[in-house]
Design an enzyme around this catalytic site. Structure first.
Site, short mmCIF file in Angstrom:
data_model
loop_
_atom_site.label_atom_id
_atom_site.label_comp_id
_atom_site.label_asym_id
_atom_site.label_seq_id
_atom_site.Cartn_x
_atom_site.Cartn_y
_atom_site.Cartn_z
N ASP A 111 3.93 -26.36 -0.64
CA ASP A 111 4.95 -25.58 -1.36
C ASP A 111 4.72 -24.08 -1.16
OD1 ASP A 111 5.89 -27.95 -2.34
OD2 ASP A 111 4.90 -27.74 -4.29
N1 URA Z 1 1.84 -31.47 -4.12
C1 URA Z 1 2.59 -30.48 -4.64
O1 URA Z 1 3.10 -30.60 -5.74
N2 URA Z 1 2.73 -29.37 -3.90
C2 URA Z 1 2.16 -29.18 -2.68
O2 URA Z 1 2.32 -28.13 -2.07
C3 URA Z 1 1.38 -30.22 -2.17
C4 URA Z 1 1.23 -31.36 -2.90
#
Ligand code: URA
Length: 248
Positions: A111
Site C-alpha cells: 500500500d
Molecule cells: N496488507 C496490507 O493491509 N497492506 C499492505 O501493504 C500489505 C499487506
C-alpha cells in the site's frame, strides 16, 4: 543445472539492438563465446558460466534482474500514477532502461503507506511462482496498532488468526475468510504477523476485524528472504545469488 538461453536473445537483452541487429553482429564475426568466434545466432549458451565478448569487450551476463527495495511510505507500487511518485521513479535510469526490454515488474505490491520489502524482477517465471495462490509463500509484517491490546485479548486474537478470520469487504474485494496466519506479540501495540496469501489490504483488514487499526505497517520478509535493514527507506540493491536461491 545449466540455464541455457539463445545467444541472440541474450545479446538483445544486453543492449546490442534488435534480434535483427544482433544477427548481423554475430554473422560479422564480432562475437566470441568462450573464446571462440560464434557465427550462429541461435546457439544456446549457459548464462551462468559462458564468457561472451563483443568486439573484444566482455559482456557481463545476467539472465534476469532481481532487486529488493526498502519501500518508503508515500510512493505507489505501480509503474505509473497520475498523483504520486511510484516505486519505479525511485530506480536509477540505468536500471530502468538497460537491457530490460520493458519486462521489469513488481512481485506483489504494498500500500501507499506501507514500508519494507518490495521485489522487482524481469523473471516472469519467478513472479508467477511467488504470486500464484497455490504457492502460499509466507509474507512477514511488522505491525503497529492504534489501540493497546491486553494479554488476554492478545491470546484470543492469535487463536482467531490461527484459525482464519472473516474480514470485511474492501473497495476492491468482497468479505472473505483468511488462511491461517501466525501472530506473535512484541508488546501491547506491536506484533509480527505471517500470512500465506496476499489479498488487498489484508493485514489492515485482519486487524480491523478485531476492532483495531494498523497505524504502521512494514513487510520484513517474503518466504526465507529477509529485508536488508541497512537499506534506507527508498533504497534498493540487487539480490545476491544466495538470496535468490532462498526465493527459488
Ligand atoms: N496488507 C496490507 O493491509 N497492506 C499492505 O501493504 C500489505 C499487506
Amino acid at each position: 543445472m545449466a540455464r541455457l538461453e539463445r545467444l541472440d536473445k541474450v545479446l538483445a537483452k544486453h543492449g546490442f539492438g534488435t534480434r535483427r541487429d544482433v544477427k548481423r553482429l554475430v554473422h560479422s564475426g564480432e562475437v566470441t563465446v568462450n573464446g571462440e568466434v560464434c557465427r550462429v545466432q541461435d546457439m544456446h549458451i549457459d548464462i551462468d558460466s559462458a564468457s561472451v565478448c563483443v568486439s573484444g569487450e566482455a559482456v557481463p551476463l545476467q539472465s534476469s534482474l532481481y532487486i529488493m527495495m526498502n519501500k518508503c511510505a508515500g510512493v505507489v507500487s505501480a509503474a505509473k500514477d497520475g498523483l504520486h511518485q511510484t516505486v519505479f521513479d525511485l530506480l536509477d535510469d540505468s536500471v530502468r532502461h538497460s537491457f530490460l526490454d520493458g519486462s521489469l515488474h513488481l512481485v506483489g505490491r504494498l500500500d501507499l503507506d506501507t514500508e519494507g520489502l518490495l521485489l522487482f524482477t524481469t523473471d516472469g517465471e519467478l513472479t508467477h511462482r511467488l504470486t500464484s495462490p497455490k504457492t502460499h509463500i509466507s509474507k512477514t509484517y511488522s505491525v503497529t496498532l492504534r489501540d493497546a491490546v491486553s494479554a488476554e485479548r492478545q491470546a484470543e486474537i492469535c487463536a482467531l488468526f490461527a484459525e482464519g478470520i472473516e474480514v470485511g469487504p474492501d473497495a476492491q474485494e468482497a468479505a472473505f475468510k483468511t488462511q491461517p496466519a501466525v501472530l506473535s506479540w512484541i508488546d501491547e501495540t506491536h506484533a509480527n504477523l505471517i500470512i500465506f496469501e496476499g489479498k488487498y489490504h489484508q493485514v489492515k483488514r485482519m486487524f480491523a476485524a478485531v476492532d483495531n487499526e494498523v497505524v504502521y505497517l512494514k513487510r520484513t520478509a517474503m518466504g526465507a528472504l529477509k529485508l536488508d535493514e541497512s537499506l534506507a527507506p527508498g533504497q534498493y540493491r540487487s539480490l545476491t545469488k544466495e538470496e535468490l536461491n532462498l526465493l527459488r
